[in-house]
Structures are given as structure tokens and as C-alpha cells.
Design an enzyme around this catalytic site. Structure first.
Site, PDB file in Angstrom:
ATOM      1  CB  SER A   1      -3.427  -0.378   1.400  1.00 56.65           C
ATOM      2  OG  SER A   1      -3.898   0.360   0.321  1.00 56.65           O
TER       3      SER A   1
ATOM      4  CG  ASP B   1      -6.778   2.694  -0.850  1.00 57.47           C
ATOM      5  OD1 ASP B   1      -7.132   3.708  -0.214  1.00 57.47           O
ATOM      6  OD2 ASP B   1      -5.602   2.279  -0.846  1.00 57.47           O
TER       7      ASP B   1
ATOM      8  CG  ASP C   1      -3.206   5.299   0.584  1.00 62.34           C
ATOM      9  OD1 ASP C   1      -3.996   4.549  -0.027  1.00 62.34           O
ATOM     10  OD2 ASP C   1      -2.074   4.940   0.983  1.00 62.34           O
TER      11      ASP C   1
ATOM     12  CB  ALA D   1      -2.349   4.391 -13.555  1.00 63.16           C
ATOM     13  CG  ASN D   2      -2.619   2.962  -7.895  1.00 62.89           C
ATOM     14  OD1 ASN D   2      -2.558   4.105  -7.441  1.00 62.89           O
ATOM     15  ND2 ASN D   2      -1.663   2.075  -7.690  1.00 62.89           N
TER      16      ASN D   2
ATOM     17  NE  ARG E   1       6.667  -2.806 -10.421  1.00 63.20           N
ATOM     18  CZ  ARG E   1       5.749  -2.956  -9.470  1.00 63.20           C
ATOM     19  NH1 ARG E   1       4.500  -3.239  -9.753  1.00 63.20           N
ATOM     20  NH2 ARG E   1       6.078  -2.821  -8.202  1.00 63.20           N
TER      21      ARG E   1
ATOM     22  CB  THR F   1       1.946  -4.868  -2.114  1.00 58.35           C
ATOM     23  OG1 THR F   1       1.289  -5.001  -3.377  1.00 58.35           O
ATOM     24  CG2 THR F   1       2.480  -3.472  -1.957  1.00 58.35           C
TER      25      THR F   1
ATOM     26  NE  ARG G   1       1.119  -5.235  -8.701  1.00 61.95           N
ATOM     27  CZ  ARG G   1       0.134  -5.766  -7.987  1.00 61.95           C
ATOM     28  NH1 ARG G   1      -0.830  -6.436  -8.580  1.00 61.95           N
ATOM     29  NH2 ARG G   1       0.105  -5.632  -6.673  1.00 61.95           N
TER      30      ARG G   1
HETATM   31  C1  LIG Z   1       0.280  -1.643 -10.247  1.00 60.93           C
HETATM   32  C2  LIG Z   1      -0.083  -1.079  -8.939  1.00 60.93           C
HETATM   33  O1  LIG Z   1      -1.146  -0.474  -8.818  1.00 60.93           O
HETATM   34  N1  LIG Z   1       0.803  -1.255  -7.947  1.00 60.93           N
HETATM   35  C3  LIG Z   1       0.560  -0.749  -6.582  1.00 60.93           C
HETATM   36  C4  LIG Z   1       0.939  -1.777  -5.541  1.00 60.93           C
HETATM   37  O2  LIG Z   1       2.320  -2.023  -5.667  1.00 60.93           O
HETATM   38  P1  LIG Z   1       2.963  -3.360  -6.280  1.00 60.93           P
HETATM   39  O3  LIG Z   1       4.437  -3.217  -6.008  1.00 60.93           O
HETATM   40  O4  LIG Z   1       2.613  -3.321  -7.726  1.00 60.93           O
HETATM   41  O5  LIG Z   1       2.295  -4.493  -5.578  1.00 60.93           O
HETATM   42  O6  LIG Z   1       0.684  -1.247  -4.245  1.00 60.93           O
HETATM   43  C5  LIG Z   1       1.462  -0.096  -3.927  1.00 60.93           C
HETATM   44  C6  LIG Z   1       1.146   0.299  -2.516  1.00 60.93           C
HETATM   45  O7  LIG Z   1      -0.184   0.647  -2.343  1.00 60.93           O
HETATM   46  C7  LIG Z   1       1.167   1.012  -4.930  1.00 60.93           C
HETATM   47  O8  LIG Z   1       1.993   2.112  -4.655  1.00 60.93           O
HETATM   48  C8  LIG Z   1       1.391   0.497  -6.354  1.00 60.93           C
HETATM   49  O9  LIG Z   1       1.022   1.456  -7.292  1.00 60.93           O
HETATM   50 MG   LIG Z   2      -3.887   2.509   0.209  1.00 66.66          MG
END
Ligand SMILES: CC(=O)N[C@H]1[C@@H](OP(=O)(O)O)O[C@H](CO)[C@@H](O)[C@@H]1O
Ligand SMILES: [Mg+2]
Length: 543
Positions: free
Chosen positions: A64, A276, A280, A371-372, A497, A501, A506
Site C-alpha cells: 500500500s 495511495d 484503495d 480519516a485517511n 496506539r 503496519t 502513533r
Molecule cells: C492512522 C492511520 O491512518 N492508520 C492506517 C494504517 O494503520 P496503522 O495500524 O495505524 O499502521 O494503515 C492501515 C492499513 O492501510 C489503515 O487501515 C489505517 O487507517
Molecule cells: Mg492502501
């Protein structure tokens, strides 16, 4: 099970000693060089899951928005959803097993899940444009073949296209044709129908600049262009011909840094968006006449789409239950606007699409967005049938037309997962139908200034959270410290949290001004650094 074949192939995909990985928020993700054995083993697991569900399973090779050097893999369940959580655990166990344990773990999964060994197995495979993806997808194929499964390698596709095709295949093509062409045709037709009413006004050209993050989105939009109505003028930037994937561009970069991507020049008030790396996610943005950048993120997308649907529901006179699902990262202003002005129920889940998706399934119509910019709309079977019936049979013209619009929206949206291409078409259609400019859309409510930061710690698992990740339960004292810091600012909120990934914690903050949001985020970062085992240099203030 042909364990000899499994062992023979396995020897070609050895696990590096001491490496342990987890099936996280979006499958496995790490440096591409560490993933060969994971790919092979996910090929094996996909065959078992296919046999157990008697359905086609998807395997997508992508990381991604991560840097180009990374890669990853996720499994797609029969209706195009994310892999169910019990199987995520099997995935982790299988990924971390030593060579000699593979056989016993496979046997155990088969016993626990009553997998019939002679059942036909089918796996759909797709990959993004990373240099490492082709070889890694070959390793998936080795895994599928070792267990005697059939596969269809779709090659380069967006993540949502693979989800779509898995769903088509398992619904006997009720959802659409299980080909990339079928996807283009279905979406283009729905878009054309939905925007029909806008074509009389003359100046109805829809112009959009798209930053494709130097990823798969560019390739697929180029393929799709000839299917789309001429009135949609899209201009592609960062199409992967010159620069590196996700480097200083793409939806994640734009959202996190709250600035435009490199490689796309924005004239005042021009409507722009970013995909991205695996297409997605999508966020919109523009520069005002004073040259100030304005981000229109997933929360505003959810608001636009749910307003549009709610208005149509009122027109057709049906009391279908609609809700919006968000995560803790949703801007406080969006939640307030949806609940107080729109009177739409809002629910908060943990981060990660699978959590939002499950919650959204509880309603007749569930709109979910992170939000992203990752999100979609789910329509229950009953709601869909009701709408389709009205679109055909309703006697009152106005009601029937509104039902038709909803029907076309159902066909335009990719209900299996968030999809930048499909979401973009939905948004463009709504803006055209409502006659809204991007500025007018942005002005629906004003975002609270916010900031996202990352903190490196020795082991991010020391942070455990509750209340949809809005409160930290461990390490001791951290939440108390955050509460104390939040109290220092007006209209403020903050939480931390562990990422699912990346190997980071964060930090998110909101406050009345950008300076205060930045300062709160910095102070919370320091608290994480000191109380949760920070490594390296202490976090520096945001500049
Ligand atoms: C704050 C943020 O944008 N976190 C993202 C990111 O996850 P994290 O668990 O925060 O690394 O990647 C995920 C997969 O693409 C997405 O679902 C999620 O919203
Ligand atoms: Mg993606």
C-alpha cells in the site's frame, strides 16, 4: 495432503532465522527481502481457506502506502472482505513456524476447521507495481501449487479490483464479471447513468487532477479512461514513469503532512485528489486564491456521501437505517456535524478497515471511512432489493428517479472494500449532481486543527488500548499523563496506539489552533517516549 511437495517447495522459500512477523491491520508488511517464505506460506493457507469455504480466495501482494522497498500480503475472503480473525491467527502461526513445524500446523488447521483435503481449491492472485512484487507473487503461486490448488494470476491490479473479482467469482458473477474489464464496464455504466441528469447544463465538464502516488492507480486509470464518459476529464500525475512509489506523494503523504504532493502543480481552486500506492484510499484537496492548502479527507468524503444518500432516502420515503462508522482518527468536527446537524448515528471502531466494515454491516446502509480516505458504503441485501424494486416498479416519477439514483450509486460503489477509483467516481458524480465546488464541499464544516506523529519505542506492544483505541490501559501512568496534557488545551483530544503496519507508536491530537495541536502532540510524544520505552533521540517539537 502432499507433504512431500510442501516440504520440497518450502526448501526453496526458507524463513530467515529468528524472523517473527504478525498478520497485522492489513496483513503482513515489512522489507520485501524478508517476505519470500511468508508469500509461499500464504499460498498454502489460501488453499486451505478455499477448501474450507468452498470458495475462491484472494491473495494480494502489496504494501500500500509503505516505501517502495517494503512489501506485504493480505488474504481476501469469499465475499471480498478481509480475512476473518481466526484465520489471521493461523496466518501468523504458519508465517513464524520453523521448517519442521509447517506440516503439523497445516494438519492442525485442517482438523480444527474441518477442511476437506480433496475439495477443489481456487485462488486469485494480484500484485501492485513494486519491483519486488512479481517475484513474491510467484512464491504465492508455489504455495498454491504445492497443495494442489488452482490459481488465476491477475498480475498488476489495484487491491480493490482483486477484492471485486473474488466477490464476482463467488457470487456466480451476480456482483459483476470477474475480470478487470468487467470492473471498468460496471463502474463506467453506473457513473454514466448517475450523471446523466447533469449533462444538460453545458458547462458540466468535470475536471480532476489525480496524483497516482507513482503506483498501480495510474496504470488502471489509463486503462479505464476509454470506458468513462467524455465529460469526466482526468489528468494523471505521478504515474510511475519517473519517480518512486509513494515518495513525497500519494494519499498517505498528503493526509499526514497536510500538504500537496510533489509532482502536481495546483492552480487556485482546482479540484485535485491523491490515491495511495495500491489505490484503495483517496483524499481530495485544493489551494484557495490566497495559496492556502485545504485537505478534504475521508471524514468529509463520508459526510458528502451520507448527505447525498440521506437526501435520496427522504425522497423515496423509505425508513432505511443509515449510520456512519469512523475511527478515533476522525476529526471531532466531522463527528459533531454528522450527529448534530445531519442527525446520522455515528459509531467508532478500532483502526483498520475490517473493524469498520463489520460494524457497517449492522445497518441497512453503512457508510464507513477512515480519516485517511479508506472507505466505502455497504447496502444490506434487503435495502438493495427494496431500492432496485422501487427503481423499476415505483409509479411516482420523483420517487422512482431517486430510487434509480440510489441503484446506480449501489452499482458504482465497490462494496467489498474502500476503492479509490470507485470512490472518486461517486464523489465526482455527487459534486456534479449537487452542483458543488470543492470549496463548497469543504465548507460543510471546519476541521479542528490536528496533528499525527510517530514515536519509536523498543516494543510497541507495551501499549495496550481500550474504548476503540481512545484510551491506553498500559503502560501504567501513560493515560493519566495524556489526560493531564489534554486538559491544558481548549477543545482538545489526544490518544496513542501501536501501529499495526509500522514499528512505531502513533500519536494523534486535536486542539483549537494548529500551534496547540502541534504542541499537544509533541508533549504526548514525549510522554510515550519516557513511559513506553522510547528509543533513539527524544521526539522534537513539530516545526
Ligand atoms: C492512522 C492511520 O491512518 N492508520 C492506517 C494504517 O494503520 P496503522 O495500524 O495505524 O499502521 O494503515 C492501515 C492499513 O492501510 C489503515 O487501515 C489505517 O487507517
Ligand atoms: Mg492502501
Amino acid at each position: 495432503m502432499d507433504f512431500e511437495a510442501v516440504a520440497k517447495y518450502s526448501a526453496l522459500h526458507l524463513k530467515p532465522a529468528g524472523l517473527s512477523l504478525q498478520y497485522g491491520t492489513a496483513g503482513f508488511r515489512t522489507k520485501a527481502g524478508h517476505l519470500d517464505h511468508i508469500m509461499y506460506r500464504m499460498g498454502l493457507l489460501a488453499v486451505l481457506r478455499s477448501r474450507q469455504t468452498k470458495s475462491t480466495i484472494g491473495v494480494m501482494v502489496t504494501a500500500s502506502h509503505n516505501p517502495e522497498e517494503d512489501n506485504g500480503v493480505k488474504l481476501v475472503d469469499p465475499l471480498g472482505e478481509m480475512l476473518t480473525s481466526a484465520w489471521e491467527e493461523y496466518a501468523t502461526r504458519l508465517a513464524n513456524a520453523e521448517e519442521q513445524e509447517i506440516q503439523s500446523i497445516l494438519t492442525e488447521i485442517c482438523q480444527k476447521e474441518a477442511v476437506k483435503l480433496h475439495q477443489y481449491a481456487s485462488v486469485f492472485i494480484g500484485r501492485d507495481t513494486r519491483p519486488s512484487s512479481e517475484k513474491l507473487s510467484q512464491s504465492v503461486i508455489d504455495g498454491v501449487s504445492a497443495l494442489g490448488g488452482q490459481y488465476h494470476d491477475y498480475g498488476l491490479v489495484t487491491t480493490p479490483q482483486l477484492h471485486y473479482m473474488v466477490c464476482c467469482q463467488n457470487t456466480q458473477e451476480h456482483y459483476g464479471k470477474a475480470t478487470v474489464e468487467g470492473y471498468y464496464q460496471k463502474l463506467s455504466k453506473a457513473f454514466g447513468e448517475l450523471t446523466k441528469q447533469t449533462s444538460s447544463s453545458g458547462d458540466d465538464q468535470m475536471c480532476l487532477k489525480i496524483d497516482c502516488a507513482n503506483g498501480i492507480g495510474a496504470l488502471k486509470l489509463k486503462e479505464m479512461e476509454r470506458y468513462l464518459p467524455k465529460k469526466l476529464l482526468i489528468h494523471l500525475y505521478n504515474d510511475g514513469t519517473k519517480e518512486k512509489l509513494n515518495h513525497l506523494c500519494g494519499a498517505d503523504f498528503v493526509k499526514v503532512h497536510q500538504k500537496p504532493p510533489l509532482g502536481l502543480e495546483i492552480k487556485p481552486n482546482e479540484r485535485c485528489c491523491s490515491f495511495d500506492g495500491d489505490a484503495d484510499r483517496i483524499v481530495y484537496y485544493y489551494n484557495d486564491t490566497a495559496g492556502h492548502f485545504h485537505l478534504v479527507d475521508g471524514d468529509k468524503i463520508a459526510t458528502l456521501i451520507s448527505t447525498f444518500i440521506k437526501e435520496l432516502l427522504i425522497k423515496i420515503g423509505q425508513t432505511l437505517k443509515m449510520a456512519v462508522v469512523q475511527t478515533a482518527y476522525a476529526n471531532g468536527s466531522s463527528t459533531r456535524y454528522l450527529e448534530e446537524t445531519m442527525k446520522v448515528p455515528v459509531h467508532c471502531t478500532k483502526t483498520g478497515v475490517k473493524h469498520l466494515h463489520h460494524k457497517a454491516q449492522e445497518f441497512d446502509i453503512g457508510v464507513y471511512f477512515e480519516a485517511n480516505g479508506h472507505g466505502t458504503v455497504l447496502f444490506s441485501k434487503a435495502a438493495e432489493e427494496k431500492i432496485r424494486h422501487m427503481a423499476k416498479e415505483e409509479k411516482e416519477n420523483q420517487k422512482r428517479e431517486a430510487a434509480k439514483m440510489l441503484e446506480n450509486t449501489i452499482d458504482l460503489i465497490n462494496q467489498t472494500v474502500g476503492d479509490a477509483i470507485s470512490d472518486m467516481l461517486v464523489i465526482e458524480a455527487i459534486l456534479a449532481l449537487k452542483g458543488l465546488t470543492v470549496q463548497q464541499w469543504d465548507a460543510i464544516y471546519t476541521d479542528l486543527p490536528n496533528r499525527q506523529l510517530k514515536v519509536k519505542v523498543a516494543d510497541r506492544r507495551v501499549i495496550d488500548t481500550t474504548d476503540a483505541e481512545r484510551r491506553a490501559v498500559t503502560p501504567p501512568g501513560l493515560q493519566e499523563k495524556i489526560d493531564e496534557l489534554v486538559k491544558k488545551y481548549r477543545v482538545s483530544r489526544a490518544f496513542v496506539r501501536p501501529s499495526g503496519t509500522e514499528d512505531v507508536v502513533r500519536v494523534y491530537s486535536e486542539a483549537d489552533t494548529q500551534e496547540n495541536a502541534d504542541s499537544l502532540a509533541h508533549e504526548v510524544s514525549l510522554a510515550v517516549y519516557h513511559l513506553a520505552g522510547g528509543i533513539g533521540e527524544p521526539p522534537q517539537p513539530v516545526c
